[in-house]
Design a protein around this motif. Sequence first.
Motif, PDB file in Angstrom:
ATOM      1  N   ASP A  82       0.812  -1.221   0.000  1.00 25.09           N
ATOM      2  CA  ASP A  82       0.000   0.000   0.000  1.00 25.09           C
ATOM      3  C   ASP A  82       0.842   1.265   0.000  1.00 25.09           C
ATOM      4  OD1 ASP A  82      -2.274  -1.516   0.076  1.00 25.09           O
ATOM      5  OD2 ASP A  82      -2.769  -1.105   2.160  1.00 25.09           O
ATOM      6  N   SER A 127       3.592   4.168  -0.826  1.00 27.12           N
ATOM      7  CA  SER A 127       4.308   4.765  -1.953  1.00 27.12           C
ATOM      8  C   SER A 127       5.791   4.600  -1.668  1.00 27.12           C
ATOM      9  CB  SER A 127       3.975   6.251  -2.072  1.00 27.12           C
ATOM     10  OG  SER A 127       2.592   6.446  -2.182  1.00 27.12           O
ATOM     11  N   LYS A 163       3.104   4.374  -6.665  1.00 24.20           N
ATOM     12  CA  LYS A 163       1.958   4.702  -5.818  1.00 24.20           C
ATOM     13  C   LYS A 163       0.905   3.616  -5.971  1.00 24.20           C
ATOM     14  CE  LYS A 163       0.216   8.598  -4.775  1.00 24.20           C
ATOM     15  NZ  LYS A 163       0.553   8.557  -3.335  1.00 24.20           N
ATOM     16  N   ALA A 164       0.217   3.347  -4.890  1.00 24.89           N
ATOM     17  CA  ALA A 164      -0.832   2.328  -4.897  1.00 24.89           C
ATOM     18  C   ALA A 164      -2.163   2.940  -5.333  1.00 24.89           C
ATOM     19  CB  ALA A 164      -0.964   1.715  -3.507  1.00 24.89           C
ATOM     20  N   VAL A 165      -3.007   2.099  -5.916  1.00 30.00           N
ATOM     21  CA  VAL A 165      -4.364   2.497  -6.306  1.00 30.00           C
ATOM     22  C   VAL A 165      -5.332   1.825  -5.337  1.00 30.00           C
ATOM     23  CG1 VAL A 165      -6.102   2.433  -8.132  1.00 30.00           C
ATOM     24  CG2 VAL A 165      -3.677   2.712  -8.722  1.00 30.00           C
ATOM     25  N   PHE A 166      -6.236   2.622  -4.783  1.00 28.47           N
ATOM     26  CA  PHE A 166      -7.168   2.117  -3.771  1.00 28.47           C
ATOM     27  C   PHE A 166      -8.615   2.168  -4.271  1.00 28.47           C
ATOM     28  CE2 PHE A 166      -3.475   3.746  -1.498  1.00 28.47           C
ATOM     29  CZ  PHE A 166      -3.151   2.658  -0.702  1.00 28.47           C
ATOM     30  N   LEU A 191      -4.589   3.860   6.323  1.00 37.24           N
ATOM     31  CA  LEU A 191      -3.747   2.714   5.976  1.00 37.24           C
ATOM     32  C   LEU A 191      -3.049   2.153   7.201  1.00 37.24           C
ATOM     33  CD1 LEU A 191      -2.119   4.063   2.678  1.00 37.24           C
ATOM     34  CD2 LEU A 191      -4.183   2.665   2.951  1.00 37.24           C
ATOM     35  N   ARG A 226      -4.602  -3.082   1.328  1.00 37.09           N
ATOM     36  CA  ARG A 226      -5.932  -2.705   0.863  1.00 37.09           C
ATOM     37  C   ARG A 226      -5.939  -2.224  -0.584  1.00 37.09           C
ATOM     38  NH1 ARG A 226      -8.597   0.908   5.440  1.00 37.09           N
ATOM     39  NH2 ARG A 226     -10.474   0.084   4.464  1.00 37.09           N
ATOM     40  N   SER A 227      -4.792  -2.079  -1.193  1.00 37.59           N
ATOM     41  CA  SER A 227      -4.725  -1.562  -2.561  1.00 37.59           C
ATOM     42  C   SER A 227      -5.122  -2.627  -3.571  1.00 37.59           C
ATOM     43  CB  SER A 227      -3.321  -1.047  -2.873  1.00 37.59           C
ATOM     44  OG  SER A 227      -2.377  -2.096  -2.791  1.00 37.59           O
ATOM     45  N   THR A 228      -5.531  -2.163  -4.750  1.00 37.73           N
ATOM     46  CA  THR A 228      -5.944  -3.071  -5.827  1.00 37.73           C
ATOM     47  C   THR A 228      -5.060  -2.946  -7.067  1.00 37.73           C
ATOM     48  OG1 THR A 228      -7.556  -1.401  -6.532  1.00 37.73           O
ATOM     49  CG2 THR A 228      -8.348  -3.155  -5.092  1.00 37.73           C
ATOM     50  N   GLU A 236      -1.224  -0.637  -8.766  1.00 42.57           N
ATOM     51  CA  GLU A 236      -0.201   0.376  -8.547  1.00 42.57           C
ATOM     52  C   GLU A 236       0.174   1.032  -9.858  1.00 42.57           C
ATOM     53  OE1 GLU A 236       2.768  -2.091  -6.672  1.00 42.57           O
ATOM     54  OE2 GLU A 236       3.882  -2.308  -8.547  1.00 42.57           O
ATOM     55  N   THR A 268      -2.876   7.730 -10.690  1.00 40.65           N
ATOM     56  CA  THR A 268      -3.856   7.041  -9.844  1.00 40.65           C
ATOM     57  C   THR A 268      -5.259   7.576 -10.063  1.00 40.65           C
ATOM     58  OG1 THR A 268      -3.591   8.571  -7.975  1.00 40.65           O
ATOM     59  CG2 THR A 268      -2.131   6.643  -8.041  1.00 40.65           C
TER      60      THR A 268
END
Length: 203
Positions: free
Chosen positions: A47, A49, A148-151, A163, A168-170, A172, A191
């Motif tokens: 999750d 960055s 960076k993660a995509v949520f 966080l 929890r991210s789906t 990046e 993102t």
Amino acid sequence: PVALPLLLDRFLSSAIELDVDAISDGSQVFIGAILEHIELAGVHSGDSSCCLPARSISPEMQQKIITQVTAIALELGVIGLMNVQFAIYKNIPYILAVNPRASTTVPFVSKAIGIDLAKIAAQCKVGVKLSELGLSEMIIPNYHVVKKAVFPFEKFPGADPILGPEMRSTGEVIGIGDHFAAAMAKAQLATGQVVPQQGCVLI
């Protein structure tokens, strides 16, 4: 009475977390990258960055980390990929986890340095030596790369966006720029979040 092992865990407040991806052939270790997490330690690495090259870790500390990762890989007899997570607290490196396997950061590092780490690790698994592949020193790019993660929070109204250690991210994204700010801005835009040009910041 039976003596049971006791684990005492202490939270390192305001520590800097690092992810180190490495490949070992059993006698030599190649450090793919030292990634610095942008969030403080405690957020799941999937999750968080992170940026390459590390921004706030001194060359001396990076060399100490390289030495420790190399020693761990050789002592464990790792052949292939290995990931080590560190927390740097008051200029002391603490090992959080050692995973003798590929990490979720491997695709990002491979794109960032232009070397397919998974392919090299597979070659080591079948007996090819890192020296035969011409790999020895860690490659530090002359540009900046940010992951960076995509949520999915927008799709789940009411979901807690804070966080923590649970991933929890789906997905990046990656941002590349001549300096850190440019890479960070590109990753933020990728993102789907619009970077505000004005307003107030609550800290």
